[in-house]
Every structure is written in structure tokens, then in C-alpha cells.
Design an enzyme around this catalytic site. Structure first.
Site, PDB file in Angstrom:
ATOM      1  N   GLU A 263       0.889  -1.179   0.000  1.00 27.87           N
ATOM      2  CA  GLU A 263       0.000   0.000   0.000  1.00 27.87           C
ATOM      3  C   GLU A 263       0.913   1.211   0.000  1.00 27.87           C
ATOM      4  O   GLU A 263       1.381   1.658   1.044  1.00 27.87           O
ATOM      5  CB  GLU A 263      -0.839   0.041   1.287  1.00 27.87           C
ATOM      6  CG  GLU A 263      -1.798  -1.095   1.470  1.00 27.87           C
ATOM      7  CD  GLU A 263      -2.970  -1.034   0.521  1.00 27.87           C
ATOM      8  OE1 GLU A 263      -3.075  -0.077  -0.275  1.00 27.87           O
ATOM      9  OE2 GLU A 263      -3.781  -1.977   0.565  1.00 27.87           O
ATOM     10  N   CYS A 297      -2.807   8.646   2.815  1.00 28.14           N
ATOM     11  CA  CYS A 297      -2.410   8.197   1.473  1.00 28.14           C
ATOM     12  C   CYS A 297      -3.543   8.482   0.498  1.00 28.14           C
ATOM     13  O   CYS A 297      -3.316   8.562  -0.711  1.00 28.14           O
ATOM     14  CB  CYS A 297      -1.966   6.751   1.461  1.00 28.14           C
ATOM     15  SG  CYS A 297      -3.114   5.650   2.200  1.00 28.14           S
TER      16      CYS A 297
HETATM   17  C1  UN1 Z   1      -3.824   5.622   4.770  1.00 28.48           C
HETATM   18  O1  UN1 Z   1      -3.757   6.840   4.645  1.00 28.48           O
HETATM   19  O2  UN1 Z   1      -2.770   4.927   4.828  1.00 28.48           O
HETATM   20  O3  UN1 Z   1      -9.631   5.931   3.278  1.00 28.48           O
HETATM   21  C2  UN1 Z   1      -5.087   4.878   4.961  1.00 28.48           C
HETATM   22  C3  UN1 Z   1      -9.045   6.523   4.188  1.00 28.48           C
HETATM   23  C4  UN1 Z   1      -8.783   5.757   5.459  1.00 28.48           C
HETATM   24  C5  UN1 Z   1      -7.525   4.983   5.378  1.00 28.48           C
HETATM   25  C6  UN1 Z   1      -6.327   5.728   4.875  1.00 28.48           C
HETATM   26  N1  UN1 Z   1      -9.892   4.874   5.701  1.00 28.48           N
HETATM   27  O4  UN1 Z   1      -8.680   7.682   4.089  1.00 28.48           O
END
Ligand code: UN1
Length: 509
Positions: A263, A297
Site C-alpha cells: 500500500e 495516502c
Molecule cells: C492511509 O492513509 O494509509 O480511506 C489509509 C481513508 C482511510 C484509510 C487511509 N480509511 O482515508
């Protein structure tokens, strides 16, 4: 805009201590590295890092525990996860405090992160009574063809600072239900919340009688992660972080024929079409771009706006940005907390400077805040930069609240711009035109793992699979059938006909 003073480091240390103690963690006293808070940018507690021997021992112990855990019926494995979910509910507030103290998230987002953990536990408990395999129509009479999913082994979880607890829980709740054991190497920036999660899982293990070593936490630097990456007893390495990190992890795990689940970075965009409901779009955009101080992310980093509405939308966004309360994440009125470190602020400022050199114009924000009050902390105004084209800085992920705004004339052009970046995590379109929405979601639309309509790019629910394409790494975690990455499938042909029949009509003997 927040006027209340920031809490002092001593207060934050005391608050962290109280939360840790209520959760049952012995407050650490080590000398290898420091737990710190981005709220003041100062140190909280010294910690001890895992040695190579500790890591070796953890791999051996979790591998041993796997041999028992894999034969424990899955619904009983689910009981461990249910117990963890209950403990997370009981300690929601303390866990959220630790997330705020270490990651700088505002209160409601920190509580949301813990809620995400509770939700995935519920999901994994249900999953523990499913883990479905298929039976397949055999081409031969008197034969049955079936697929069975078996536990995989030890899962190494490498997680990042920005979702310091939820990403662990997505992996761990699902892996445990699937019959795997877990070694967790969290970010060095968030050791306290990691200790808290590990403690609650240990309590759930005690309450349910699961093997003690189904989970191990290893605090330390990248050398710990490297050992997990290179050890053939770690069946799956699930790593969340930068594309640079993934570029190292992926090939190293593959070189030993291990599995990896990556990820990595996102460079998420939203297309705003002329028919969009602008009230809704502005709210969705501001949360996705400035929420979590741009450190998800899934953060919205590029806005691709139809030329006819660009001026109106930009005016509304700049007005909203001017009102964003920035400051103490514990203050209920704050919407934007600190960046994780001074380095992150440097990266943000360098990216904005580069964007300007490449023709970009700053439309709102971008100034440092609270520098006198907290010189070691990194508070910054989320920034909007208008750009004419996707120069190299726009095509990179800068982990900070920078929103680049581009304009388009045709939807085809918007989608071409949208997909013309190396990353492929999350995406959205704001439109009331169903044809446009469906086109965006189609095979020739967004090339991302997440594609939304009339909602921003961030804040996904756990029920769907989470992850993305291209340099985002291709992994899927959390809901839907992401669990399959944590198991191995065996295909079985059972011949109950009493005669040997070869497939493809082959005759022999
Ligand atoms: C991340 O930023 O690594 O969809 C995960 C989202 C959250 C998860 C983000 N449920 O923004």
C-alpha cells in the site's frame, strides 16, 4: 486561527502516561529512541529498540504459534478478534488520545481511526465463519473439484505513522481470523499507540486462551523491517508507506518467493464537472485535501476542474481555506493539526517552491503557523496552487496539504490528466450527470483502486477492499475479499467414480 495556546510537552506526556496506564502498558524507559509528539515537536519517553536477536526470536515464536493457530477452527479464531474489538471499544478514548499525541490527528479523526479498528474487528469476526472456497464443475464423471483456503503463515506488518493503529488492525484482525500469526513493525514515529494495541491484543489472547505468540510487536528502525522482508519464514509482508520503500520491499520479498502486499503512495485527484453540486463539492474537497493535514495516502492532491466553473470553485475554496482553524489537535475547534515533523514541513515548502518555479501560482495558504509558540513543531496552512500542466512536482506525492488545481474542457481530457500520474490509489468525480459519473467509473475512466462519485478521495469504509494500482503497489487490504491475500488456496480433485479418468481425455495405459 485557533487562539487557545498549545498544550505543553509535560501535559502531553502526563496525558499519554494516563492513557497507557489505563490500557495496561508499562510506560517505557529505554534509551534507543524517543517517542515524540508533533503537537510540540518534543520528546515524550525513551524506548528500547528490538535487536536482530529479538527479531529472530519473534519470527521463531510466531512461526511456532502458527502451527497451533492454523488448526484452531476459524470461528474460534474469530473469538480472539471479537475480544480485541471489545477492548478497543472500552479504550476508544485513550487510544484516540495516543493517536492525537503521536500522529497529531484532530480528536474526531483520531476517534474515527479507532472506530475503523472496531469496524474491521467486526468484519473479521464475521469473516471467521466464511472464508469461502468454491466447488467447481468437474469435466469428469464421479469427480469433485474444490478449492479450500488454508492459513498462510507468519505475516509481517510494516505500517506508517499516519494511520498508526488502523492499518495494523486491518491486517491483524483479518490475518488472525485467517489463521495466520503476526509480527508488527510500526513506524518509529508512533511507538506508544503500537504498545497500546499490542497490549490490548495480549489481553484478548489471555481472555480467549489463544496461543501467546500469535502476535509480536517489534519497535525499531528499518533494520527490523529488513529482517522480516528477508526471512523466508515470513510468508507475507504487508507494507504501507512510500513508493520508495515499496520499491525495495517488493523485489526483496519476491527474490525469496515470498508474498508482499503493498500500500504505497497516492496522488489522488477529483474531477469537478460543470453540473457538480458545488456546496457538496467544496465540503468534500476541503476535508479530503486539508483533513489530517494532508497526511493520508488517500488525501486529495489534484483538483481537475471544468474551465467554466473554475473561478467560482476556486473562490469558494480559497475562502474556506482562509477560515481553516489550525493548531492544537485536542482543541475541539481545530480542523488542521500539525505536520508530523519539521522534515515534512521542509518537504511541503520545497514542493511549493518547485511548483512556483514550474509556473504554479499560490492561491491560498502555505504559511507556517505557531513557529514562535512551538519552534520544533510544524504547523502549516494547507495550500492551493494553480498549475497549467502536470509538471514533475505535481506528478509526485508530497505528504503534506498541497492541492494543485488544473482546468479541463472535455471529460476525456480530464480523465487523461487524471490518469497521467505514476500512482493509482483513490479518485473521485463531482457531477450530477449520470453519464459522466458512469464513464468515470468505467474501464476507460479512473485507473485507481478506489473511484468515487460525489464524495472525496479519502475516508473509505472498511467493508470495501482498500488499495491501488501502478506505483501504489497493487495490494488490497481490509474488506471485500482482501482476506484471500492472507491465505493460500488448495485445489483438490476427488475421484469417487471407482475408475481412473484423465482430464483432457488423455488416455494412458
Ligand atoms: C492511509 O492513509 O494509509 O480511506 C489509509 C481513508 C482511510 C484509510 C487511509 N480509511 O482515508
Amino acid at each position: 486561527m485557533t487562539s487557545t495556546p498549545l498544550p505543553g510537552t509535560d501535559d502531553l506526556r502526563a496525558r499519554a502516561r494516563t492513557s497507557l496506564e489505563r490500557i495496561g502498558v508499562t510506560v517505557p524507559e529505554g534509551a534507543d529512541f524517543q517517542a515524540r509528539t508533533p503537537i510540540t515537536g518534543e520528546d515524550l519517553f525513551g524506548l528500547t529498540a528490538a535487536t536482530a536477536a529479538d527479531t529472530e526470536e519473534a519470527i521463531t515464536a510466531t512461526r511456532q504459534a502458527f502451527l497451533t493457530w492454523r488448526t484452531t477452527p476459524a470461528p474460534r479464531r474469530g473469538e480472539l478478534v471479537r475480544s480485541l474489538g471489545e477492548l478497543l471499544r472500552d479504550h476508544k478514548s485513550d487510544l484516540a488520545d495516543l493517536v492525537t499525541i503521536e500522529a497529531g490527528k484532530i480528536r474526531s479523526e483520531a476517534l474515527g481511526e479507532v472506530q475503523e479498528m472496531i469496524d474491521i474487528c467486526d468484519f473479521a469476526v464475521g469473516l471467521s465463519r466464511q472464508l469461502y472456497g468454491r466447488t467447481i464443475a468437474s469435466e469428469r464423471p464421479g469427480h469433485r473439484l474444490a478449492e479450500t483456503w488454508h492459513p498462510l503463515g507468519v505475516v509481517g506488518v510494516i505500517s506508517a505513522f499516519n494511520f498508526p493503529a488502523a492499518v495494523w488492525s486491518w491486517n491483524t484482525a483479518v490475518a488472525l481470523a485467517c489463521g495466520d500469526t503476526v509480527i508488527w513493525k510500526p513506524s518509529e514515529l508512533t511507538p506508544l499507540i503500537s504498545l497500546a494495541c499490542d497490549r490490548l491484543l495480549a489481553q484478548a489472547v489471555e481472555e480467549t486462551g489463544a496461543p501467546r505468540d500469535v502476535h509480536r510487536l517489534l519497535l525499531g528502525d528499518r533494520s527490523v523491517g529488513e529482517q522480516l522482508v528477508d526471512d523466508p519464514r515470513v510468508a507475507l509482508v504487508s507494507a504501507t508507506g512510500s513508493t520508495r520503500m515499496g520499491r525495495e520491499v517488493g523485489p526483496r520479498v519476491a527474490a525469496r518467493f515470498g508474498r508482499s502486499l503493498l500500500e504505497l503512495g497516492g496522488n489522488n485527484a477529483a474531477v469537478v464537472a460543470p453540473s457538480a453540486d458545488l456546496d457538496l463539492a467544496v465540503q468534500g474537497i476541503v476535508f479530503a485535501a486539508a483533513g489530517t493535514a494532508g497526511q493520508r495516502c488517500t488525501t486529495l492532491r489534484r483538483l481537475i476542474v471544468h474551465r467554466d466553473i473554475a473561478d467560482t470553485l476556486i473562490a469558494r475554496l480559497t475562502a474556506a481555506y482562509a477560515r481553516l482553524p489550525i493548531g492544537d489537535p485536542f482543541d475541539e475547534g481545530t480542523l488542521v493539526g500539525p505536520l508530523i515533523s519539521a522534515k515534512a514541513l521542509d518537504g511541503m515548502q520545497a514542493a511549493v517552491t518547485r511548483a512556483q518555479a514550474q509556473g504554479g501560482k499560490v492561491l491560498a495558504g502555505g504559511e507556517r503557523r505557531l513557529a514562535d509558540e512551538a519552534p520544533r513543531a510544524a504547523y502549516a496552512e494547507p495550500v492551493i496552487v494553480r498549475v497549467d500542466e502536470q509538471t514533475d512536482v505535481v506528478r509526485e506525492e508530497t505528504f503534506a496539504p498541497i492541492l494543485y488545481v488544473l482546468t479541463y474542457d472535455t471529460l476525456e481530457e480530464a480523465i487523461a490528466l487524471h490518469n497521467d500520474v505514476p500512482q493509482g490509489l483513490s479518485s473521485s468525480i463531482f457531477t450530477r450527470d449520470q453519464q459522466e459519473a458512469e464513464f468515470f467509473l468505467s474501464a476507460e475512466g479512473s485507473d485507481c483502486g478506489i473511484a468515487n462519485v460525489n464524495i472525496g478521495t479519502s475516508g473509505a469504509e472498511i467493508g470495501g477492499a482498500f488499495g491501488g494500482e501502478k506505483e501504489t503497489g497493487g495490494g488490497r487490504e481490509s474488506g471485500s475479499d482482501a482476506w484471500r491475500a492472507y491465505m493460500r488456496a488448495a485445489t483438490s480433485t476427488v475421484n469417487y467414480s471407482g475408475r481412473l479418468a484423465l482430464a483432457q481425455n488423455v488416455s494412458f495405459l
